[in-house]
Design an enzyme around this catalytic site. Sequence first.
Site, PDB file in Angstrom:
ATOM      1  N   ALA A  57       0.859  -1.185   0.000  1.00 53.91           N
ATOM      2  CA  ALA A  57       0.000   0.000   0.000  1.00 53.91           C
ATOM      3  C   ALA A  57       0.895   1.236   0.000  1.00 53.91           C
ATOM      4  O   ALA A  57       1.835   1.322   0.790  1.00 53.91           O
ATOM      5  CB  ALA A  57      -0.910  -0.001   1.219  1.00 53.91           C
ATOM      6  N   CYS A  59       2.342   5.213  -0.045  1.00 56.76           N
ATOM      7  CA  CYS A  59       2.273   6.550   0.534  1.00 56.76           C
ATOM      8  C   CYS A  59       2.202   7.595  -0.578  1.00 56.76           C
ATOM      9  O   CYS A  59       2.639   7.354  -1.704  1.00 56.76           O
ATOM     10  CB  CYS A  59       3.511   6.821   1.385  1.00 56.76           C
ATOM     11  SG  CYS A  59       3.676   5.792   2.856  1.00 56.76           S
ATOM     12  N   VAL A  83       4.791  -1.158   3.059  1.00 52.66           N
ATOM     13  CA  VAL A  83       4.586   0.249   2.767  1.00 52.66           C
ATOM     14  C   VAL A  83       5.377   0.635   1.520  1.00 52.66           C
ATOM     15  O   VAL A  83       6.603   0.500   1.485  1.00 52.66           O
ATOM     16  CB  VAL A  83       5.017   1.130   3.955  1.00 52.66           C
ATOM     17  CG1 VAL A  83       4.787   2.603   3.636  1.00 52.66           C
ATOM     18  CG2 VAL A  83       4.276   0.732   5.226  1.00 52.66           C
ATOM     19  N   LYS A  84       4.665   1.102   0.487  1.00 52.53           N
ATOM     20  CA  LYS A  84       5.320   1.511  -0.750  1.00 52.53           C
ATOM     21  C   LYS A  84       5.723   2.977  -0.676  1.00 52.53           C
ATOM     22  O   LYS A  84       4.906   3.838  -0.347  1.00 52.53           O
ATOM     23  CB  LYS A  84       4.393   1.306  -1.958  1.00 52.53           C
ATOM     24  CG  LYS A  84       4.327  -0.104  -2.462  1.00 52.53           C
ATOM     25  CD  LYS A  84       3.385  -0.230  -3.642  1.00 52.53           C
ATOM     26  CE  LYS A  84       3.984   0.317  -4.905  1.00 52.53           C
ATOM     27  NZ  LYS A  84       3.113   0.072  -6.092  1.00 52.53           N
ATOM     28  N   VAL A  85       6.976   3.232  -0.993  1.00 54.30           N
ATOM     29  CA  VAL A  85       7.475   4.608  -1.072  1.00 54.30           C
ATOM     30  C   VAL A  85       8.320   4.733  -2.337  1.00 54.30           C
ATOM     31  O   VAL A  85       8.899   3.747  -2.801  1.00 54.30           O
ATOM     32  CB  VAL A  85       8.318   5.000   0.161  1.00 54.30           C
ATOM     33  CG1 VAL A  85       7.463   5.028   1.423  1.00 54.30           C
ATOM     34  CG2 VAL A  85       9.504   4.048   0.338  1.00 54.30           C
TER      35      VAL A  85
END
Length: 221
Positions: A57, A59, A83-85
């Site tokens: 998912a 950011c 967490v995708k950045v």
Amino acid sequence: MKFFIDTANVEEIKKAMEWGILDGVTTNPSLIAKEGVDHKTRVMEIVKVVGDLPVSAECVESDYEKLLAEAKDIASWAPNIYVKVPMTPTALEVVKELSPNGVNFNVTLVFSLPQALLAAKAGASFVSFFVGRIDDMGSGEAAQNIEDAVQMVETYEFPKDPEILVASIRGPLQVVESIRSGAHIATIPYKIMEQLFHHPLTDLGVKKFYDDYLKATGKTA
């Protein structure tokens, strides 16, 4: 090689689960926007479908403090959230800060081997190479980048033992290139997954077997 599905459509995810080939899910704000639903609501619906499989998912914040808070929040939604950045200095600062505390990160928008190195050193769990856009430029370097990145993470030690994930896949040929390059993961749109089942000779063979069965038994279709 692991197969992730790149979608925010719950029905597509359910079908891939039924096929028995799914190892995880990647999403992004654009995919979720197409579904017309709240980000967290849809991610949690996906988690309910896939159980403990990894779900990425993404950011959207770019300021350090805001991105740090957003990453903490997304990570708290479920233990299997990655967490995708994006590949930016600010994002890698957040990865470096939170990764030692058990947050898993998918660093995305990676296009070069040096970028992959930076992501791995910061503490990424997944390093997402985008191949479609590279191939669109006609450079032909995408497959070599993947192969080099796989060799890199297998040669050196990094904080999270990162896996090389191939993203931005536009067709079956790029899946083949991912396999040949030794990628750990390929994340694939639903329509591409469907295409992988088909080959003209398979389709002809299935039809011939069925036609012969009808002739032998005197039955009709």
